[in-house]
Design an enzyme around this catalytic site. Structure first.
Site, PDB file in Angstrom:
ATOM      1  CB  CYS A   1      -0.915  -0.007   1.218  1.00  0.00           C
ATOM      2  SG  CYS A   1      -2.052   1.394   1.193  1.00  0.00           S
TER       3      CYS A   1
ATOM      4  CB  CYS B   1      -3.884   4.368  -5.900  1.00  0.00           C
ATOM      5  SG  CYS B   1      -3.762   2.617  -5.480  1.00  0.00           S
TER       6      CYS B   1
HETATM    7  O1  PYC Z   1      -1.807   3.681  -2.161  1.00  0.00           O
HETATM    8  O2  PYC Z   1      -1.268   1.681  -2.864  1.00  0.00           O
HETATM    9  C1  PYC Z   1      -2.070   2.469  -2.377  1.00  0.00           C
HETATM   10  C2  PYC Z   1      -3.415   1.998  -2.001  1.00  0.00           C
HETATM   11  C3  PYC Z   1      -3.930   0.745  -2.195  1.00  0.00           C
HETATM   12  C4  PYC Z   1      -5.213   0.764  -1.689  1.00  0.00           C
HETATM   13  C5  PYC Z   1      -5.451   2.017  -1.190  1.00  0.00           C
HETATM   14  N1  PYC Z   1      -4.336   2.753  -1.390  1.00  0.00           N
END
Ligand code: PYC
Length: 325
Positions: A104, A249
């Site tokens: 994450c 993300c």
């Molecule tokens: O930032 O890799 C990330 C992530 C995965 C799910 C929510 N954030």
């Protein structure tokens, strides 16, 4: 109403509370809850092995930490565990409303800022063992964090699936620490007011992709033109438990970099500014690990802010002690 300072107390809750110390933060709007103390003992070994024990035997702990009434669907938990790799400062298990995550990115940035906030680490490079491999997180003096993620790659290019209620959807399947389907076509307006329809479409896309031979895809990423100065692209990312990522993300940005590299659309070390649906940004770059295999080493940089220090109280007589799920 007056509040008494002294006097008879109400009966204590059941046999008392289990106490879990947490620090909350957000990274570009996406929350992370780091469990500092009170987590389960997973028996040591590799972080992947500890993840299996956590999955098998402590799922109600996961639920208690991230689900309502203490959390919400969007919250990502991070449990610090002993690393098996002696070069690592810590091991970490990331989890959400439906289970364990591989890696994450926003959570790693939140974890680093949290540990700095607690005075447990200072600026510099820190290696962290995750269930999918070792990542290197660099805490910069301005408290921004760069995460050199696990090697990432594209597994399939321009796959077209027929999605009920939408029609043909074309995208790439890529690994960035989690599996993503990165949609090329169609392109929808990525506006916060459209979150419900974007969620619905992404969920249908995920189901259609997974019944057609890509059972590992757990995140769907939509793209559109940037809306902030200096941005390269805007995204909308649907996470495995149907919550959308408020941040750009980190693992999704890594998967995107793998696709850009494979298509020859971004050079080594060239910056890529990925905006989230909120307009928060991560800066990504990559280095080739193995050009012939399309394998890159992505680095994602962002910032996080601590929002709370708290103790979760888990009382067995509470009917929702282990979360509402
Ligand atoms: O930032 O890799 C990330 C992530 C995965 C799910 C929510 N954030």
């Amino acid at each position: 109403m007056s509040v008494r300072r002294r006097g008879p107390r109400v009966a204590p809750e059941g046999a008392g509370y289990r106490r879990v110390a947490v620090v909350d933060s957000h990274t570009g709007g996406e929350p992370t809850r780091v469990v500092i103390a009170g987590g389960p003992d997973l028996g040591g070994g590799s972080v992947a092995a500890q993840g299996e024990v956590f999955r098998r035997e402590h799922d109600r702990f996961r639920s208690a930490v991230v689900h309502e009434p203490r959390g919400s669907d969007v919250l990502v938990g991070a449990l610090l565990v002993p690393p098996s790799d002696p070069t690592c400062a810590a091991g970490v298990l990331f989890f959400n409303n439906v289970g364990l995550l591989g890696m994450c990115g926003h959570g790693t940035i939140g974890l680093m800022v949290t540990l700095a906030h607690l005075g447990r680490l200072g600026p510099g490079e820190h290696r962290l063992e995750t269930v999918v491999g070792v990542v290197t997180a660099t805490l910069h003096p301005d408290r921004s964090v760069s995460v050199a993620n696990v090697p990432s790659h594209r597994a399939a290019r321009a796959v077209t699936v027929s999605v009920p209620g939408i029609g043909p959807v074309t995208g790439d399947v890529a690994w960035g620490g989690n599996w993503f389907f990165l949609v090329r076509e169609p392109v929808w307006p990525l506006d916060l007011r459209e979150v419900e329809s974007l969620t619905d479409r992404s969920w249908r896309i995920r189901q259609a992709v997974n019944v057609q031979g890509f059972p590992e895809v757990d995140h769907v990423e939509l793209f559109g033109p940037p809306q902030t100065a200096g941005g390269s692209s805007r995204n909308f990312v649907l996470c495995p438990g149907k919550a959308y990522d408020r941040s750009p993300c980190g693992t999704g940005t890594s998967a995107k970099l793998a696709c850009l590299a494979a298509d020859g659309r971004l050079a080594e070390d060239e910056p890529w500014v990925q905006e989230s649906i909120l307009g928060s940004t991560f800066q990504g770059r990559y280095r080739w690990v193995d050009r012939a295999k399309g394998l890159i080493q992505p680095t994602v940089t962002g910032t996080a802010h601590v929002t709370a220090e708290a103790t979760l109280l888990l009382g067995e007589s509470d009917p929702f002690c282990w979360g509402i799920r």
